[in-house]
Design an enzyme around this catalytic site. Structure first.
Site, PDB file in Angstrom:
ATOM      1  N   GLY A 150       0.820  -1.209   0.000  1.00 43.45           N
ATOM      2  CA  GLY A 150       0.000   0.000   0.000  1.00 43.45           C
ATOM      3  C   GLY A 150       0.848   1.251   0.000  1.00 43.45           C
ATOM      4  O   GLY A 150       0.547   2.234  -0.689  1.00 43.45           O
ATOM      5  N   HIS A 255      -7.342  -5.451   9.307  1.00 40.45           N
ATOM      6  CA  HIS A 255      -6.227  -4.493   9.422  1.00 40.45           C
ATOM      7  C   HIS A 255      -6.345  -3.723  10.720  1.00 40.45           C
ATOM      8  O   HIS A 255      -7.395  -3.162  11.023  1.00 40.45           O
ATOM      9  CB  HIS A 255      -6.215  -3.517   8.243  1.00 40.45           C
ATOM     10  CG  HIS A 255      -5.128  -2.494   8.358  1.00 40.45           C
ATOM     11  ND1 HIS A 255      -3.881  -2.690   7.846  1.00 40.45           N
ATOM     12  CD2 HIS A 255      -5.095  -1.280   8.975  1.00 40.45           C
ATOM     13  CE1 HIS A 255      -3.115  -1.638   8.113  1.00 40.45           C
ATOM     14  NE2 HIS A 255      -3.830  -0.759   8.798  1.00 40.45           N
ATOM     15  N   SER A 341      20.808  28.809  -6.334  1.00 42.03           N
ATOM     16  CA  SER A 341      19.943  29.822  -5.724  1.00 42.03           C
ATOM     17  C   SER A 341      20.082  29.829  -4.208  1.00 42.03           C
ATOM     18  O   SER A 341      20.065  30.885  -3.587  1.00 42.03           O
ATOM     19  CB  SER A 341      18.468  29.563  -6.067  1.00 42.03           C
ATOM     20  OG  SER A 341      18.223  29.691  -7.449  1.00 42.03           O
ATOM     21  N   GLU A 362      11.848  16.742  -3.020  1.00 38.70           N
ATOM     22  CA  GLU A 362      12.166  17.228  -1.673  1.00 38.70           C
ATOM     23  C   GLU A 362      11.907  16.200  -0.578  1.00 38.70           C
ATOM     24  O   GLU A 362      12.544  16.245   0.467  1.00 38.70           O
ATOM     25  CB  GLU A 362      11.388  18.521  -1.380  1.00 38.70           C
ATOM     26  CG  GLU A 362      11.834  19.722  -2.212  1.00 38.70           C
ATOM     27  CD  GLU A 362      11.270  19.693  -3.627  1.00 38.70           C
ATOM     28  OE1 GLU A 362      10.243  18.996  -3.828  1.00 38.70           O
ATOM     29  OE2 GLU A 362      11.830  20.346  -4.502  1.00 38.70           O
ATOM     30  N   ASP A 419       9.089  36.675  -8.928  1.00 34.51           N
ATOM     31  CA  ASP A 419       8.722  35.273  -9.162  1.00 34.51           C
ATOM     32  C   ASP A 419       7.339  34.960  -8.603  1.00 34.51           C
ATOM     33  O   ASP A 419       6.682  34.035  -9.068  1.00 34.51           O
ATOM     34  CB  ASP A 419       9.764  34.331  -8.551  1.00 34.51           C
ATOM     35  CG  ASP A 419      10.802  33.855  -9.563  1.00 34.51           C
ATOM     36  OD1 ASP A 419      11.661  33.043  -9.166  1.00 34.51           O
ATOM     37  OD2 ASP A 419      10.751  34.279 -10.737  1.00 34.51           O
TER      38      ASP A 419
END
Lengths: 614, 614
Positions: A150, A255, A341, A362, A419
């Site tokens: 899962g 479960h 950056s 990330e 930006d």
């Protein structure tokens, strides 16, 4: 395979099933059926395939094991009991408030490096540990990660998969326990082992599909994985939840349910038979560790700026991290394809062997950082502050793991300019403040940035450093100290009417406001709250006492959860009058100065507010 | 393919390149080279393949386009200019504070549904829109998502990929612009189109590799995608950043750099040649919309509990959501394989056609919810509060997208008990409070839970509802109202010494503390702060005035960013004495009551604190 070995491992697996059922029934909660699908795999790993010293959890060459499907904790504890690491009686304390055998594993336990239980993170942790073994420590340990099927839907798993193949981490071996069932229903792929194999192979792994209850197949797959030298291996094991007990095996609705004591528990235990108590297996020891000299850690070189020089704090971070890397061989850096950056590239230029490019992923960036931190390294993990939120749950878990990891978020606030809001970190202070034991640091100039990098490395635990995009004047001398929990009173007199507290770009706005107000004969105290957590309560209280109990906080962050809330939380019981300026409304593209004015945090806004509340 | 069509589309692509360069050079910032790799694809889509009405952005059968690589915004704006949606002159206002043509697209623009710019989210949004088209509106519109190759490393992309294949979303067509370069270096896969194709195919998509600058191949692939009826299609296009200008094409170091005005800009424009102004293409119109009756929205049925009945607020959520589904056909629900814990399964049982199981993949859970919200549906997106943080960046972007989406986090706090900290939501209030325009709701009983579900649906914008695991007594009558921004003073007298403010389980702890203190002749006011944002400032201030300016907040949440900070933020400038009880330290497994005591938020802790501060 020696029949004897297979028989022994089967017996041990049966013991693991018994322990899993008994301990969870005793606790009244837990996930026995998920333990039972994994039992044969865990047996093969703990009683044959893994090399480790049960007497020494810190042996540097121990194979690592990460239970990514953390809710199977009872089967891990059972393996420790069978290996003699804990006692069988200990298992009955599962989930009690006074037991370290928690519902999901946490590093209160000696043999647990990282907390698991939030699915989909374990493989990233494993990537970090594998990178350490292959690239840094040059150890031959392997990293085994046991995942649920899962949880293979979690994107973080595929970030780890992609990167592990790219870096040819052949010391990383994953096993997916494909029991076909998630929590509330069947998984997308069900028991289609072939489909899983194709996915892992397409991403560059070796994939081996097996019957997860056939120990010969498990052992054969593990051997093949160990012999594979050019890529990581994923073993995809077809299993059944509740395997071993007739009324549980592959049945829906079990479960997270324990077997009630009484008739059902008795039936289950009768079916499984008695515990086998022969300790007739051998755990292979890890290789003797090389004699490694203690790493030599020097003082970090001081900053070298001129007062008034315009330097962005993100640049100060880059310079400071490179100097830290010179001084401390344990420091490593990771970044998510924004190194030019965040300026992590300055570290990479000097210490490329300790820099890891993690690409635009990330969750894996953070997970691998956690893994490296648990190998004794000091990772600095950077991206835009806004994008670190992509790894919010990994960051949350890093606190539960008590990881010694440093996060660095650049491009905070509206001051990044054109930006626009998708790139602006405006809520990062809220999340990093809310991690138990964290420190949160927000330098206002390049000197502070460099010193706080060194300070963060020296701190034992999670540190977050927030950096800004625009260049701001250096205001501190190169030998200024910035203790964690301190602050700087940068403007002060006997006639101050209000204390203005800022950090980062707003500290500079406050200094401009100071000049404008001075011209109108209004005096303010100005505090640089570079340590957002812990807050310098003492200095704030004494400033408040000197300025009519009136404080004004200003931050390039949303009103909720940031600098203002940090001050309010620290001194809110003292009857002070605490006003807050922060980014109001939803930001947009524009020049930095225009945006700070539009969103209420510019020098002019501070001047207006001071006049209103003084 | 008609040579004429290809020539026309090539000319339009060239125009897109010119506009991208000119507008970003004018703005002084932006990503022209990334626009140039996508220009042929965008031309084929906007001037031939997509069906839409440039005069009507709200046409229900318009094909949808999502620019997942949001930093290519200038090429999208350029396409609108060429399609006559905006004027060419408008393009020169890119990134100005007074222009809606922001650095990355936001829905301030009529033709933008969702904000992009945080990579890896667009495909999930597309999944939501595709689900709407296929399953709900039964429209034949297609959803096109343009991704970058660097962003394909994001795990969120693979969550969307897996689910789209599982639900056979053949109306979803993705294009990956494989220019081989990320921001700071080359991507992991470089220009290995085959590798990408294998990955998407392994996950069940049709994958078509093409030369992304060959319009015949682009058109052919789009036709094949449109004709594919059993699975979604990903077109993998080999391209070059900076295509069309010699000194930019496939050159390093130009990501996020504009071409300086002067010689370089002149050279680039000379190479590209003049704009072609023939408007000689036809945009296919969408199918005429079916006449759809306005959906009939009824009153939501009232709760039906007895005062004193023990019901968890998560159960109240389940019941309330099912009733809401009965009343409002626009309400849909999504959950991440925990529907039998969040009780979203109650909605599923009654309205299975409007329930979407999203499996263990929270980023896609949220992204698809955002997509559905932009199709006029009202999505309730649930998981454990802790796991919603896995989608923290998608949630952040949903605020920038001004999405009408409702988040529901269950299993908040230490009061979940033995499962332990990995499952506990302890920082969720911090993140949801920090979203512009959000409301944050925290019911204390099942009546409130049901009514707040209805209230959240009626609210236009982001709502977060926090639910608890343990059963708590019903304290409100079934016809009690819970306006957003309100609160309930549940205990009050003329002799109150302190105002105690709680919510959820701590409201009940406060009521127990009230009884214990009353027995010692100490009277407290008790407020149920079910609306954490906005906060009922008026009621709090008048309670403070009546109780010696002394407030005590109590919450099953970390100290940072939650209920206490909400109160402090609202009334912190008033000189009150505001004390905060919250979960101190790092939690662990244990019984709920034991944990609340250990971590400082139980009735006994409240009693002790009241005595200390009264």
């Amino acid at each position: 395979m020696a029949e004897n070995l297979t028989t022994i491992l089967k017996q041990k697996a049966n013991n693991l099933r018994i322990h899993s059922i008994v301990s969870t029934s005793e606790a009244g909660s837990g996930h026995p059926t998920t333990c039972m699908s994994a039992a044969d795999i865990v047996s093969a790993l703990f009683f044959h395939a893994m090399r480790y010293d049960p007497q020494n959890s810190n042996h540097p060459n121990n194979d690592r094991f990460i239970l990514s499907k953390g809710h199977a904790a009872p089967v891990l504890y059972a393996a420790w009991a069978e290996a003699g690491i804990i006692s069988v009686d200990d298992l009955l304390t599962l989930r009690r408030i006074d037991s370290d055998l928690e519902g999901h594993p946490t590093p209160r336990l000696e043999w647990i490096d990282v907390a698991t239980g939030s699915l989909g993170q374990g493989l990233s942790i494993g990537v970090g540990m594998a990178l350490n073994g292959k690239c840094l420590d040059k150890s031959d340990y392997r990293v085994y990660v046991l995942l649920g099927d899962g949880e293979a839907a979690e994107g973080g798993v595929w970030e780890a998969v992609a990167l592990a193949a790219h870096y040819k981490l052949s010391n990383l071996i994953g096993i997916v326990d494909v029991n076909g069932m998630g929590q509330s229903q069947h998984t997308m792929c069900g028991s289609d082992i072939e489909s899983y194999c194709r996915r892992f192979e397409a991403f560059g792994w070796k994939a081996i599909g097996i019957d997860g209850h056939n120990l010969d197949e498990i052992l054969s797959a593990l051997n093949e994985a160990k012999a594979t030298e050019d890529r990581p291996t994923m073993i995809i094991a077809r299993t059944f939840k509740g395997k071993g007990v007739s009324f549980l095996e592959n049945k829906e609705g079990w479960h997270g349910k324990t077997i009630p004591k009484g008739e059902q528990l008795d039936t289950a235990l009768t079916e499984l038979g008695p515990l086998t108590t022969d300790r007739n297996f051998e755990i292979e020891k890890p290789a003797e560790p090389a004699i490694v000299a203690e790493p030599k850690i020097d003082e970090v070189a001081l900053p070298d700026y001129q007062i008034g020089e315009a330097v962005a704090t993100r640049s100060g971070y880059g310079a400071g991290l490179a100097k830290l890397g010179d001084a401390n061989p344990l420091v490593v850096a990771l970044d998510g394809d924004v190194k030019n950056s965040t300026y992590a590239d300055q570290f990479m230029a000097k210490h490329s062997d300790r820099y890891f490019e993690m690409f635009i992923a990330e969750q894996n960036l953070v997970g691998a950082g956690i893994g490296l931190s648990k190998c004794g390294k000091i990772p600095f993990v950077s991206s835009f502050a806004a994008f670190l939120l992509r790894a919010g749950d990994h960051i949350r878990m890093s606190a539960i793991s008590q990881a010694n990891i440093k996060y660095v978020g650049s491009h905070c606030g509206v001051s990044i300019g054109e930006d626009g809001p998708s790139q602006m970190g405006l809520e990062d202070l809220a999340i990093f403040r809310a991690l138990p034991g964290s420190v949160v640091l927000y330098p206002s100039d390049a000197v502070a940035a460099e010193r706080l990098v060194a300070g963060a490395a020296a701190y034992k635990g999670i540190a977050y450093i927030r950096t800004s995009r625009p260049a701001t004047p250096v205001i501190y001398s190169n030998d200024e100290q910035f203790p964690i929990g301190g602050s700087k009173v940068v403007r002060s007199s006997d006639r101050d009417q209000v204390t203005v507290i800022g950090a980062g770009v707003t500290l500079h706005e406050a200094l401009q406001a100071y000049e404008a107000l001075k011209a109108e004969d209004i005096s303010i105290r100005v505090i640089d709250l570079y340590s957002i957590k812990p807050v310098d309560t003492e200095t704030i209280l004494s400033a408040a006492a000197a300025t009519n109990d009136t404080l004004l906080t200003v931050e390039d962050h949303y009103p909720e959860g940031g600098l203002g809330d940090a001050v309010l939380g620290a001194v809110g019981s003292q009857g002070l009058k605490i006003h807050k300026l922060a980014v109001n409304g939803l930001p947009r593209s524009g020049k930095p100065d225009e945006l700070m004015e539009l969103h209420g945090i510019s020098a002019a806004c501070i001047v207006r507010k001071v006049k209103e509340i003084a």
